[in-house]
Design an enzyme around this catalytic site. Structure first.
Site, short mmCIF file in Angstrom:
data_model
loop_
_atom_site.label_atom_id
_atom_site.label_comp_id
_atom_site.label_asym_id
_atom_site.label_seq_id
_atom_site.Cartn_x
_atom_site.Cartn_y
_atom_site.Cartn_z
N ASN A 1 0.87 -1.18 0.00
CA ASN A 1 0.00 0.00 0.00
C ASN A 1 0.90 1.22 0.00
O ASN A 1 1.48 1.58 1.03
CB ASN A 1 -0.89 -0.03 1.25
CG ASN A 1 -1.74 1.22 1.40
OD1 ASN A 1 -1.81 2.05 0.48
ND2 ASN A 1 -2.38 1.37 2.55
N TRP A 2 1.03 1.83 -1.19
CA TRP A 2 1.94 2.99 -1.31
C TRP A 2 1.37 4.24 -0.64
O TRP A 2 2.06 5.24 -0.51
CB TRP A 2 2.22 3.28 -2.77
CG TRP A 2 3.14 2.30 -3.46
CD1 TRP A 2 3.72 1.18 -2.91
CD2 TRP A 2 3.58 2.34 -4.83
NE1 TRP A 2 4.49 0.54 -3.86
CE2 TRP A 2 4.43 1.23 -5.03
CE3 TRP A 2 3.34 3.22 -5.90
CZ2 TRP A 2 5.03 0.98 -6.27
CZ3 TRP A 2 3.94 2.98 -7.13
CH2 TRP A 2 4.78 1.86 -7.30
N LYS A 3 0.09 4.22 -0.30
CA LYS A 3 -0.58 5.40 0.28
C LYS A 3 -0.38 6.62 -0.62
O LYS A 3 -0.29 6.46 -1.84
CB LYS A 3 -0.11 5.63 1.71
CG LYS A 3 -0.20 4.36 2.56
CD LYS A 3 -0.04 4.59 4.03
CE LYS A 3 -0.03 3.26 4.75
NZ LYS A 3 -0.08 3.39 6.19
N GLY B 1 2.03 1.82 10.76
CA GLY B 1 2.94 2.96 10.64
C GLY B 1 3.58 3.37 11.95
O GLY B 1 4.16 4.45 12.04
N GLU C 1 -5.59 -5.61 10.26
CA GLU C 1 -4.62 -4.55 10.51
C GLU C 1 -4.94 -3.87 11.85
O GLU C 1 -5.79 -2.96 11.88
CB GLU C 1 -4.68 -3.50 9.40
CG GLU C 1 -4.29 -4.05 8.05
CD GLU C 1 -3.67 -2.96 7.18
OE1 GLU C 1 -2.54 -3.16 6.73
OE2 GLU C 1 -4.29 -1.91 6.98
N GLY D 1 2.70 -1.34 4.31
CA GLY D 1 2.75 0.09 4.03
C GLY D 1 4.17 0.55 3.81
O GLY D 1 4.72 0.44 2.71
N GLY D 2 4.81 1.05 4.86
CA GLY D 2 6.15 1.64 4.76
C GLY D 2 7.16 0.80 3.99
O GLY D 2 7.85 1.32 3.08
N GLU E 1 -7.03 4.27 7.76
CA GLU E 1 -6.87 5.70 7.47
C GLU E 1 -8.10 6.26 6.76
O GLU E 1 -8.47 7.41 6.99
CB GLU E 1 -5.59 5.92 6.63
CG GLU E 1 -4.34 5.68 7.47
CD GLU E 1 -3.10 5.24 6.70
OE1 GLU E 1 -3.08 5.36 5.47
OE2 GLU E 1 -2.16 4.75 7.36
C1 PEP Z 1 -0.90 -0.14 6.06
O1 PEP Z 1 -1.06 1.06 6.00
O2 PEP Z 1 -1.73 -0.90 5.52
C2 PEP Z 1 0.25 -0.66 6.79
C3 PEP Z 1 0.24 -1.90 7.18
O3 PEP Z 1 1.26 0.24 7.04
P1 PEP Z 1 2.68 -0.07 7.72
O4 PEP Z 1 3.20 -1.35 7.11
O5 PEP Z 1 3.53 1.10 7.39
O6 PEP Z 1 2.43 -0.23 9.18
#
Ligand code: PEP
Length: 254
Positions: free
Chosen positions: A9-11, A176, A170, A237-238, A100
């Site tokens: 997930n590049w957001k 994050g 999640e 995510g990150g 989010e």
């Molecule tokens: C996400 O936003 O779906 C996520 C899992 O982020 P991160 O890996 O950065 O915690």
């Protein structure tokens, strides 16, 4: 065997050129390193989707997803994107219900039920996110919250439609933050989710659904998480913004 999946997930990160560069790096590392049948999905901002689906054409190991879709078919919804638009550029997956979106854009289970219906109607596969906040975990109501999210947002579906979903657990407190749920904590919830699916749709449907873990997953903690019997991959995510890290997470399933 359930499909093993690692979705990025590049957001709201990367301009078009940066996104194309990262996607090409991911594709190159996958071609070089991935020997199993696991599936990678990159969920980019809308602006990248056309270019990325063209790059992914014919690639059986790498698919492209969006991060949201509107619940209506079309109309006066300035700034929004419809499911039909997504399929028209070759997108196959769409994240729905990310925390989010729930937190900053007020998305409720009721709205997400509508979004799920619309995207399924257009042949997209939802990566449907559920998970509790820190307060909900600490007050001990997290099983109820997760069950409520399932019941209100996706348990109205017929079994044949529900089977097209990928579920992502999640915990909001792990997204994050650098804090990961322990493999035991994640497995406990994944098993609970699968049990609830089995109670609603039967064991065969429950056994076929991929349930991903998301929340500060990285190449170091992925092996322990993915070794658990009900964890079928990750929503990242990150770490999905670094091609090497993302593909190293995917590589755990080799
Ligand atoms: C996400 O936003 O779906 C996520 C899992 O982020 P991160 O890996 O950065 O915690």
């Amino acid at each position: 065997m359930r499909q093993k999946i690692v979705a990025g997930n590049w957001k709201m990160n990367l301009d078009l050129n940066e996104g194309i560069t990262l996607f090409n790096e991911v594709a190159a590392f996958i071609a070089q390193d991935i020997t199993g049948s696991q599936q990678a999905i990159v969920c980019s901002p809308y602006i990248h989707l056309s270019a990325l689906t063209a790059l992914a054409k014919g690639n059986t190991k790498l698919s492209v997803g969006a991060q949201n879709a509107h619940q209506a078919e079309s109309g006066a919804y300035t700034g929004e994107i419809s499911a039909k638009m997504l399929t028209s550029v070759g997108v196959t997956y769409v994240i729905l219900g990310h925390s989010e979106r729930r937190q900053y854009f007020g998305e409720t289970n009721e709205l997400l039920a509508k979004k799920t219906d619309t995207v399924l109607k257009h042949g997209l596969k939802p990566i449907f996110c559920i998970g509790e906040t820190l307060q909900e975990r600490e007050s001990g109501v997290y099983f109820d919250i997760i069950k409520q999210q399932l019941v209100e947002a996706v348990f109205h579906l017929e079994a044949s439609e529900f089977s097209k979903l990928v579920i992502a657990y999640e915990p909001v407190w792990a997204i994050g933050t650098g804090v990961t749920a322990s493999a035991e904590q994640a497995q406990e919830i994944h098993a609970f989710i699968r049990k609830e699916i089995a109670a609603k749709y039967g064991q065969a449907v429950a056994d076929g659904i991929s349930i991903l873990y998301g929340g500060s997953c990285n190449p170091k903690n992925a092996p322990e998480l993915f070794a658990k019997p009900d964890i079928d991959g990750g929503l990242i995510g990150g770490a999905s913004l670094k091609a090497r890290d993302f593909v190293d997470i995917l590589k755990v399933f080799n």
